[in-house]
Structures are given as C-alpha cells and as structure tokens.
Write a protein that holds these residues in place. Structure first.
Motif, PDB file in Angstrom:
ATOM      1  N   THR A  76     -14.855 -12.295 -34.035  1.00  0.00           N
ATOM      2  CA  THR A  76     -15.357 -11.101 -33.371  1.00  0.00           C
ATOM      3  C   THR A  76     -14.359  -9.967 -33.589  1.00  0.00           C
ATOM      4  OG1 THR A  76     -14.257 -11.322 -31.218  1.00  0.00           O
ATOM      5  CG2 THR A  76     -16.240 -12.661 -31.583  1.00  0.00           C
ATOM      6  N   GLU A  77     -14.728  -8.765 -33.152  1.00  0.00           N
ATOM      7  CA  GLU A  77     -13.809  -7.632 -33.271  1.00  0.00           C
ATOM      8  C   GLU A  77     -12.595  -7.811 -32.367  1.00  0.00           C
ATOM      9  OE1 GLU A  77     -16.135  -4.793 -30.016  1.00  0.00           O
ATOM     10  OE2 GLU A  77     -16.099  -4.256 -32.140  1.00  0.00           O
ATOM     11  N   ARG A  78     -12.669  -8.739 -31.418  1.00  0.00           N
ATOM     12  CA  ARG A  78     -11.542  -9.036 -30.530  1.00  0.00           C
ATOM     13  C   ARG A  78     -10.766 -10.271 -31.003  1.00  0.00           C
ATOM     14  NH1 ARG A  78     -14.668 -10.421 -25.442  1.00  0.00           N
ATOM     15  NH2 ARG A  78     -15.977 -11.306 -27.086  1.00  0.00           N
ATOM     16  N   ASN A  80      -5.999 -16.965 -30.787  1.00  0.00           N
ATOM     17  CA  ASN A  80      -6.276 -15.561 -30.489  1.00  0.00           C
ATOM     18  C   ASN A  80      -5.368 -15.092 -29.356  1.00  0.00           C
ATOM     19  OD1 ASN A  80      -7.390 -13.020 -30.094  1.00  0.00           O
ATOM     20  ND2 ASN A  80      -9.475 -13.748 -29.787  1.00  0.00           N
ATOM     21  N   HIS A 139      -8.629  -7.490 -24.043  1.00  0.00           N
ATOM     22  CA  HIS A 139      -9.900  -7.526 -24.762  1.00  0.00           C
ATOM     23  C   HIS A 139     -11.029  -6.878 -23.969  1.00  0.00           C
ATOM     24  CE1 HIS A 139      -8.608 -11.127 -27.483  1.00  0.00           C
ATOM     25  NE2 HIS A 139      -7.869 -10.046 -27.641  1.00  0.00           N
ATOM     26  N   SER A 181     -11.349   1.263 -24.306  1.00  0.00           N
ATOM     27  CA  SER A 181     -10.591   1.827 -25.428  1.00  0.00           C
ATOM     28  C   SER A 181     -10.496   3.344 -25.346  1.00  0.00           C
ATOM     29  CB  SER A 181     -11.245   1.424 -26.760  1.00  0.00           C
ATOM     30  OG  SER A 181     -12.588   1.873 -26.799  1.00  0.00           O
TER      31      SER A 181
END
Length: 277
Positions: A10-12, A30, A254, A258
């Motif tokens: 994933t983007e995370r 992760n 996460h 942002s």
C-alpha cells in the motif's frame, strides 16, 4: 523480503489482509521500517557507494559531468536505491531457495544464490537437522489481531541447545549480505523476532488459525557467500514492549493527516499556532 500470500503493498507500506475478516494488519517489517532510524548507517553507506563509483570511473564521471551534469547527478543520487533494490531481490531469491531446501521442493538454477544455499546446507548439516523431525514451521504467517500486526517468519526449528543437549524450539530469520560480516546485527532485528515470537496465531495453508509456535530462543542466521553465523537475539517482554511502542507510532503516522492546513479553523487564516491535541 518474500511475498507472503496475504501481504499487500500500500502507499503506507506493507499490510496483511486477515482471511478471517476484520481490519488489515500492519506488517512487522513495515513497523520497523517506519519507526527504527537507520539513517546513521544508510547515509554513510549511500555516500560510500557514490564515492566508490566516482573513484572507480574518474574519466567517465568527468566526461559526463561536462556533457550531461543533470543526468549524471540524477544517476548518482539514485545509485544507493538501485543497489538496495538489487540486494533486496537477492535476499528474496535466497529465501525462496531456503524454503525449497527445507521442504524438499525443486528449484531453478540460480548461480548468484548458490553460495548462500551452500552455507545454509552446511549449517543444517552441522546441526544434523532432520527436516521431518526438527522443523515445526517454515515461511509461516503469524498474526496478533488484538495489537493489529502480522508478519511471516522464516523457520521454527528444534535444536539441541539446552542443558545436556536438550532440544529447544528456535525461531530463526535468514539475513543475507554480500559484503557485511556474518556477525552483523541491526537494531530492528530483535523487534522483528519479538513480534513473531509473541504473535497469537499462525495461518495454516487453508487459512484457518492454529496457535502460533512458542519458541524459547530466537536469532538471525546470517548467510554470506563464504560463511554463516547464527546470532541469538533477545526477544523477551522488554523487547516486545518496545516493539509495541513502535507499532503504536507507526499506526499513528500512517493515519495522521498529511495536510495540516486543512484542519486550521476558518476564522484564523494564516495562523501558525494550534494547541496540541
């Protein structure tokens, strides 16, 4: 790094889907990749790669610096990431070969992997490992749903390391490097093994749960082209609590917004002060 069946990029970073349903579970690696600072080692390593290339190719570097400086700068800046990706790919192939050795499966010829495979086979021979008798689990995904994490361990194996040669259950993670000494251990590795050691359940091939193996000792098996070394690592309650702290930090990072400007009150345009939540 291998590619477990339920792992999703994933983007995370990597997460695991839970075959029983429920929220996705953050990958152990992760967590450590997000929260364990490696810049003190990675920055000198990357700078050294660039310096070595320039020293080894001074004429070519000087020519490109005159003719295409922007392209050269971009190429040199990307060198550490390219080298890291190459090493990661090799590590994945070594893991696949190790799995094949343990379960007795066929494997394709891979000359680059062969030196590491020989070292692993030598380690098994030195310990007189009988795969049917001594191996409990291999490449097995373990979960801790209450804490919300998952990961895939390399090997759970009985070794005669107890008093009088008594057998003890070990959790072992393979680590490969073409250049580092076989005694190297990194700060995140005890976190990784502690998370696996304290997981609640393991996934069987049919995706049903079984209690996770409970090893009494843990370590990394460092595989090098010409050597190997089993390094025992601490993974008791204190290390596990430290991992849980990193886990909570990773989950926060996460899920944090942002774009902080979007939560400023509309009546305070341009404000730079907010009370801590």
């Amino acid at each position: 790094m291998t590619d477990p069946r339920h792992a999703v990029a994933t983007e995370r970073g990597r997460y695991y889907t839970d075959p029983a349903g429920g929220p996705d579970l953050i990958s152990v690696t992760n967590v450590t990749g997000t929260c364990v600072n490696k810049s003190f080692a990675l920055v000198p390593w990357g700078a050294g790669l660039v310096a070595d290339h320039v020293i080894a190719h001074p004429i070519e570097t000087a020519r490109r610096a005159r003719q295409e400086p922007t392209v050269l700068r971009r190429w040199l800046a990307g060198l550490p990431n390219r080298r890291r990706d190459t090493a990661s790919n090799l590590g994945t192939r070594v893991h696949h070969r190790a799995h094949a050795i343990v379960i007795g499966a066929p494997f394709a010829a891979d000359p680059e992997v062969e030196p590491y495979a020989r070292q692993l086979a030598r380690w098994f021979a030195l310990w007189r490992v009988d795969f049917d008798r001594d191996v409990v689990a291999v490449e097995t995904t373990v979960l801790h749903r209450r804490y919300g994490y998952a990961g895939t361990g390399d090997l759970w194996i009985w070794l005669p390391t107890g008093p009088g040669g008594a057998r003890e259950l070990w959790l072992i993670d393979y680590k490969t490097s073409a250049t580092k000494p076989a005694t190297v251990v990194y700060e995140d590795q005890p976190f990784q093994l502690a998370a696996y050691r304290h997981a609640e359940v393991a996934l069987l091939p049919d995706d049903t749960d079984t209690p996770a193996p409970r090893p009494t000792r843990t370590g990394v098996l460092n595989l090098r082209p010409r050597s190997h070394r089993l390094m025992e690592l601490p993974t008791g309650p204190a290390v596990f609590r430290a991992f849980l702290g990193a886990l909570n930090t990773a989950k926060y990072l996460h899920s944090a917004p942002s774009d902080y400007s979007s939560i400023l009150p509309p009546w305070a345009p341009g404000s730079t002060h907010r009370e801590a939540a």
